[in-house]
Design a protein around this motif. Structure first.
Motif, PDB file in Angstrom:
ATOM      1  N   THR A  68      44.642  42.056  36.403  1.00 38.57           N
ATOM      2  CA  THR A  68      46.060  42.360  36.613  1.00 38.57           C
ATOM      3  C   THR A  68      46.260  43.833  36.951  1.00 38.57           C
ATOM      4  O   THR A  68      47.030  44.182  37.853  1.00 38.57           O
ATOM      5  CB  THR A  68      46.875  41.993  35.364  1.00 38.57           C
ATOM      6  N   ALA A  69      45.554  44.712  36.223  1.00 44.58           N
ATOM      7  CA  ALA A  69      45.663  46.147  36.495  1.00 44.58           C
ATOM      8  C   ALA A  69      45.133  46.484  37.874  1.00 44.58           C
ATOM      9  O   ALA A  69      45.740  47.279  38.614  1.00 44.58           O
ATOM     10  CB  ALA A  69      44.908  46.925  35.417  1.00 44.58           C
ATOM     11  N   ALA A  70      44.010  45.879  38.269  1.00 45.35           N
ATOM     12  CA  ALA A  70      43.438  46.148  39.592  1.00 45.35           C
ATOM     13  C   ALA A  70      44.363  45.656  40.695  1.00 45.35           C
ATOM     14  O   ALA A  70      44.530  46.332  41.724  1.00 45.35           O
ATOM     15  CB  ALA A  70      42.072  45.474  39.711  1.00 45.35           C
ATOM     16  N   ALA A  71      44.990  44.487  40.497  1.00 40.62           N
ATOM     17  CA  ALA A  71      45.928  43.974  41.499  1.00 40.62           C
ATOM     18  C   ALA A  71      47.128  44.900  41.639  1.00 40.62           C
ATOM     19  O   ALA A  71      47.622  45.127  42.752  1.00 40.62           O
ATOM     20  CB  ALA A  71      46.386  42.574  41.113  1.00 40.62           C
ATOM     21  N   ARG A  72      47.594  45.452  40.528  1.00 39.33           N
ATOM     22  CA  ARG A  72      48.734  46.374  40.594  1.00 39.33           C
ATOM     23  C   ARG A  72      48.350  47.668  41.314  1.00 39.33           C
ATOM     24  O   ARG A  72      49.110  48.181  42.150  1.00 39.33           O
ATOM     25  CB  ARG A  72      49.222  46.690  39.171  1.00 39.33           C
ATOM     26  N   ARG A  85      37.225  53.928  37.329  1.00 35.79           N
ATOM     27  CA  ARG A  85      37.884  54.785  36.343  1.00 35.79           C
ATOM     28  C   ARG A  85      39.370  54.482  36.258  1.00 35.79           C
ATOM     29  O   ARG A  85      39.932  54.374  35.161  1.00 35.79           O
ATOM     30  CB  ARG A  85      37.673  56.262  36.717  1.00 35.79           C
ATOM     31  N   ALA A  86      40.018  54.305  37.420  1.00 39.06           N
ATOM     32  CA  ALA A  86      41.465  54.035  37.411  1.00 39.06           C
ATOM     33  C   ALA A  86      41.769  52.678  36.788  1.00 39.06           C
ATOM     34  O   ALA A  86      42.713  52.530  36.015  1.00 39.06           O
ATOM     35  CB  ALA A  86      42.015  54.106  38.827  1.00 39.06           C
ATOM     36  N   VAL A  87      40.962  51.683  37.108  1.00 36.02           N
ATOM     37  CA  VAL A  87      41.200  50.346  36.578  1.00 36.02           C
ATOM     38  C   VAL A  87      40.970  50.305  35.079  1.00 36.02           C
ATOM     39  O   VAL A  87      41.756  49.709  34.329  1.00 36.02           O
ATOM     40  CB  VAL A  87      40.302  49.309  37.291  1.00 36.02           C
ATOM     41  N   SER A  88      39.889  50.938  34.605  1.00 39.78           N
ATOM     42  CA  SER A  88      39.605  50.928  33.172  1.00 39.78           C
ATOM     43  C   SER A  88      40.704  51.641  32.399  1.00 39.78           C
ATOM     44  O   SER A  88      41.098  51.209  31.308  1.00 39.78           O
ATOM     45  CB  SER A  88      38.248  51.584  32.888  1.00 39.78           C
ATOM     46  N   SER A  89      41.225  52.733  32.960  1.00 39.85           N
ATOM     47  CA  SER A  89      42.322  53.445  32.299  1.00 39.85           C
ATOM     48  C   SER A  89      43.588  52.595  32.266  1.00 39.85           C
ATOM     49  O   SER A  89      44.272  52.508  31.239  1.00 39.85           O
ATOM     50  CB  SER A  89      42.587  54.766  33.029  1.00 39.85           C
ATOM     51  N   ALA A  90      43.913  51.957  33.383  1.00 40.76           N
ATOM     52  CA  ALA A  90      45.123  51.141  33.439  1.00 40.76           C
ATOM     53  C   ALA A  90      45.029  49.908  32.552  1.00 40.76           C
ATOM     54  O   ALA A  90      46.032  49.447  32.007  1.00 40.76           O
ATOM     55  CB  ALA A  90      45.396  50.730  34.886  1.00 40.76           C
ATOM     56  N   ALA A  91      43.816  49.364  32.407  1.00 39.86           N
ATOM     57  CA  ALA A  91      43.640  48.154  31.606  1.00 39.86           C
ATOM     58  C   ALA A  91      43.377  48.450  30.135  1.00 39.86           C
ATOM     59  O   ALA A  91      43.390  47.529  29.316  1.00 39.86           O
ATOM     60  CB  ALA A  91      42.495  47.323  32.169  1.00 39.86           C
TER      61      ALA A  91
END
Length: 295
Positions: A68-72, A85-91
């Motif tokens: 979900t975070a990666a799709a956003r 890094r961005a996906v892990s932080s957002a998730a």
């Protein structure tokens, strides 16, 4: 003085000593101890199963949050924004979790594509079919274009960024939905070309139109492009538009219609059905690959 076993008149032994010997206090204790061990073993197995279920729920929860975070991020910044890094932080997870669940960034992008297709299929399924399959095709086309324009980065990854020769199960399911709709048009006697070609043509026209609109700045998009392409595709595959050189549908349309209805008949054997299907394919598509087959 210990009593000895006495032989009775009928030849049996006196049971006094045997009874005493059978009454062993340690035997009951051993049985109880075995029962307790068995209960402990069962409890341990139950604990392991519960722990496995918890771990599975955690993995599923992490996977859903990551996708979900990666799709956003993809929707907001395109493929370049989908970094580990961005996906892990957002998730809210550690980067190793992404590698453990998806293998690499391509695996994550594949999961995002599957997620996008699932959302697409959910919206398609929500559309109730009508009695007019051609109108349903129009509605499906418009929905497809709308989804692409609403989320261009995801659509571009779904339809323009996939690896050659590789199709996700969700994309196959989406095409099968289109094929079933084309089959309904054929069963209604309104399909002018073979089903496989009709489905491929509509798919190619729809994807091409959507990607063209996405690549065009919004203020320069032709609002009539989608409608024109849609009607051209429908005119190319259906008998709705009168043929200029014929006043009535010819044998091609009749063969296509009968070919679509063939699976619903049980009047023929399997071999007869296969032979008739081959004949109908030749009539429906005289220039097809089967034109080189021997008679």
């Amino acid at each position: 003085m210990e009593s000895e076993g006495v032989t009775t008149v009928d030849g049996s032994r006196d049971g006094t000593q045997d009874a005493n010997r059978g009454h062993d206090p340690n035997r009951g204790h051993d049985a109880s101890r075995g029962h307790d061990a068995s209960r402990g073993h069962d409890a341990s197995r139950g604990h392991d199963a519960s722990r496995d279920r918890d771990a599975s729920r955690d993995r599923d929860g992490h996977r859903q949050r990551i996708v979900t975070a990666a799709a956003r991020l993809l929707s907001e910044g395109g493929p370049d924004a989908v970094s580990t890094r961005a996906v892990s932080s957002a998730a809210g997870v550690q980067p190793p979790t992404i590698y453990r669940l998806f293998g690499d960034k391509q695996g994550l992008l594949d999961a995002v594509v599957a997620y996008g297709f699932t959302e697409y299929l959910s919206s398609k399924t929500a559309e109730e079919p009508t009695d007019d399959p051609v109108e349903d095709l129009r509605a499906g086309w418009d929905l497809h274009i709308g989804l692409g324009l609403a989320n261009p980065a995801l659509y571009s990854l779904m339809y323009g960024g996939h690896r050659p020769g590789v199709s996700s199960p969700a994309s196959v399911a989406a095409f099968e939905m289109l094929a079933r709709l084309i089959r309904r048009i054929a069963e209604a006697g309104r399909l002018a070309i073979p089903e496989e070609r009709a489905a491929a043509l509509v798919h190619a026209a729809g994807c091409g139109t959507t990607l063209t609109l996405i690549a065009t700045p919004e203020d320069r998009r032709d609002p009539e492009l989608s409608r024109t392409a849609r009607e051209a595709a429908i005119a190319a595959i259906t008998t709705d538009a009168p043929a200029p050189a014929a006043a009535e549908p010819g044998p091609v349309a009749a063969a296509v219609t009968l070919r679509a209805a063939l699976p619903r008949t049980d009047a023929l054997t399997a071999s007869e059905r296969g032979l008739l299907r081959e004949w109908l394919d030749r009539i429906a598509d005289p220039a097809g690959p089967h034109r080189h087959r021997a008679d």
